[in-house]
Design a protein around this motif. Structure first.
Motif, PDB file in Angstrom:
ATOM      1  N   UNK A 104       0.866  -1.261   0.043  1.00  0.00           N
ATOM      2  CA  UNK A 104       0.021   0.019   0.007  1.00  0.00           C
ATOM      3  C   UNK A 104       0.811   1.281   0.045  1.00  0.00           C
ATOM      4  N   UNK A 105       0.656   1.837  -1.111  1.00  0.00           N
ATOM      5  CA  UNK A 105       1.295   3.304  -1.018  1.00  0.00           C
ATOM      6  C   UNK A 105       1.682   4.150   0.284  1.00  0.00           C
ATOM      7  N   UNK A 106       0.409   3.871   1.186  1.00  0.00           N
ATOM      8  CA  UNK A 106       0.541   4.852   2.516  1.00  0.00           C
ATOM      9  C   UNK A 106       1.473   4.253   3.659  1.00  0.00           C
ATOM     10  N   UNK A 107       1.801   2.858   3.237  1.00  0.00           N
ATOM     11  CA  UNK A 107       2.681   2.241   4.323  1.00  0.00           C
ATOM     12  C   UNK A 107       4.120   2.090   3.851  1.00  0.00           C
ATOM     13  N   UNK A 108       5.107   1.627   4.871  1.00  0.00           N
ATOM     14  CA  UNK A 108       6.438   1.392   4.269  1.00  0.00           C
ATOM     15  C   UNK A 108       6.655   0.421   3.207  1.00  0.00           C
ATOM     16  N   UNK A 110       8.087  -2.205   2.855  1.00  0.00           N
ATOM     17  CA  UNK A 110       8.129  -3.666   3.231  1.00  0.00           C
ATOM     18  C   UNK A 110       6.864  -3.987   3.640  1.00  0.00           C
ATOM     19  N   UNK A 111       5.926  -3.154   3.935  1.00  0.00           N
ATOM     20  CA  UNK A 111       4.580  -3.525   4.769  1.00  0.00           C
ATOM     21  C   UNK A 111       3.627  -4.114   3.640  1.00  0.00           C
ATOM     22  N   UNK A 112       3.566  -5.614   3.864  1.00  0.00           N
ATOM     23  CA  UNK A 112       2.845  -6.332   2.786  1.00  0.00           C
ATOM     24  C   UNK A 112       1.486  -6.775   3.540  1.00  0.00           C
ATOM     25  N   UNK A 113       0.308  -6.399   2.802  1.00  0.00           N
ATOM     26  CA  UNK A 113      -1.004  -6.573   3.796  1.00  0.00           C
ATOM     27  C   UNK A 113      -1.852  -6.832   2.855  1.00  0.00           C
ATOM     28  N   UNK A 126      -4.065  -9.058   7.733  1.00  0.00           N
ATOM     29  CA  UNK A 126      -2.847 -10.175   7.816  1.00  0.00           C
ATOM     30  C   UNK A 126      -1.817  -9.216   7.220  1.00  0.00           C
ATOM     31  N   UNK A 127      -0.472  -9.374   7.801  1.00  0.00           N
ATOM     32  CA  UNK A 127       0.540  -8.409   7.188  1.00  0.00           C
ATOM     33  C   UNK A 127       1.865  -9.264   7.376  1.00  0.00           C
ATOM     34  N   UNK A 128       2.886  -8.671   6.668  1.00  0.00           N
ATOM     35  CA  UNK A 128       4.402  -8.994   6.838  1.00  0.00           C
ATOM     36  C   UNK A 128       5.148  -7.758   6.644  1.00  0.00           C
ATOM     37  N   UNK A 129       6.193  -7.409   7.416  1.00  0.00           N
ATOM     38  CA  UNK A 129       7.041  -6.380   7.203  1.00  0.00           C
ATOM     39  C   UNK A 129       8.352  -6.830   7.241  1.00  0.00           C
ATOM     40  N   UNK A 130       8.698  -8.153   6.485  1.00  0.00           N
ATOM     41  CA  UNK A 130      10.126  -8.291   6.513  1.00  0.00           C
ATOM     42  C   UNK A 130      11.048  -7.980   5.567  1.00  0.00           C
ATOM     43  N   UNK A 131      11.987  -7.225   5.945  1.00  0.00           N
ATOM     44  CA  UNK A 131      12.931  -6.420   5.164  1.00  0.00           C
ATOM     45  C   UNK A 131      13.758  -7.266   4.293  1.00  0.00           C
ATOM     46  N   UNK A 132      13.821  -8.413   4.293  1.00  0.00           N
ATOM     47  CA  UNK A 132      14.542  -9.440   3.782  1.00  0.00           C
ATOM     48  C   UNK A 132      13.807  -9.973   2.439  1.00  0.00           C
ATOM     49  N   UNK A 133      12.620  -9.636   2.426  1.00  0.00           N
ATOM     50  CA  UNK A 133      11.872  -9.789   1.187  1.00  0.00           C
ATOM     51  C   UNK A 133      11.844  -8.601   0.317  1.00  0.00           C
ATOM     52  N   UNK A 134      11.277  -8.984  -1.094  1.00  0.00           N
ATOM     53  CA  UNK A 134      11.153  -7.691  -1.966  1.00  0.00           C
ATOM     54  C   UNK A 134      10.299  -6.804  -1.440  1.00  0.00           C
ATOM     55  N   UNK A 135      10.257  -5.373  -1.476  1.00  0.00           N
ATOM     56  CA  UNK A 135       9.686  -4.477  -1.260  1.00  0.00           C
ATOM     57  C   UNK A 135       8.987  -3.940  -2.245  1.00  0.00           C
TER      58      UNK A 135
END
Length: 138
Positions: A104-108, A110-113, A126-135
């Motif tokens: 989402x454009x409004x979040x960091x 790496x914030x996948x939701x 349901x979200x993941x914010x793992x910096x090791x995954x593609x952002x």
């Protein structure tokens, strides 16, 4: 620290079908009783409980349960794939889509939701914010 979150439900069987479609994959165990559904993370022997617990219960006043306007409960998944898998499982278990998995454009970056509604109308993320995954930008 938040100790627990409770949402109301009028149809406990539908609620159980929905929440057991994804909470066990996030390591939540289920206890059922006349007071409803209680989901908790495992507690290692000699350790303190890991919070928050999540409860699905009938209303105390006997009136129909309703979803709060602006209220949402978010559960952290292990990775982006799990967000997608659990979103699909929750939809198949009676939930409704409120936002497909993605960035989402409004979040960091790496914030996948993803966003859902349970059968009662409660909003779930349901979200993941793992910096090791593609952002989002990569």
């Amino acid at each position: 620290m938040i100790s627990y979150v409770t949402v109301g439900a009028d149809d406990m069987a539908a609620a159980k079908q929905f929440y057991t479609a994804f909470l066990p994959a996030l390591d939540y165990g289920l206890e059922e009783g006349p007071e409803g559904l209680s989901f908790a993370l495992p507690v290692e022997q000699g350790k303190k409980p890991v919070f928050p617990d999540f409860y699905v219960k009938p209303t105390f006043d006997g009136r129909p349960a309703s979803a709060g306007n602006g209220a949402m409960v978010a559960f952290e998944a292990r990775n982006q794939r799990q967000v997608r898998d659990l979103h699909a499982a929750a939809l198949a278990a009676g939930g409704s889509d409120e936002g497909q998995p993605g960035f989402r454009a409004d979040y960091g970056a790496h914030f996948y939701v993803s966003y859902l509604r349970d059968p009662q109308g409660n909003k779930i993320a349901l979200y993941s914010s793992d910096p090791t995954e593609p952002g989002r930008d990569g």
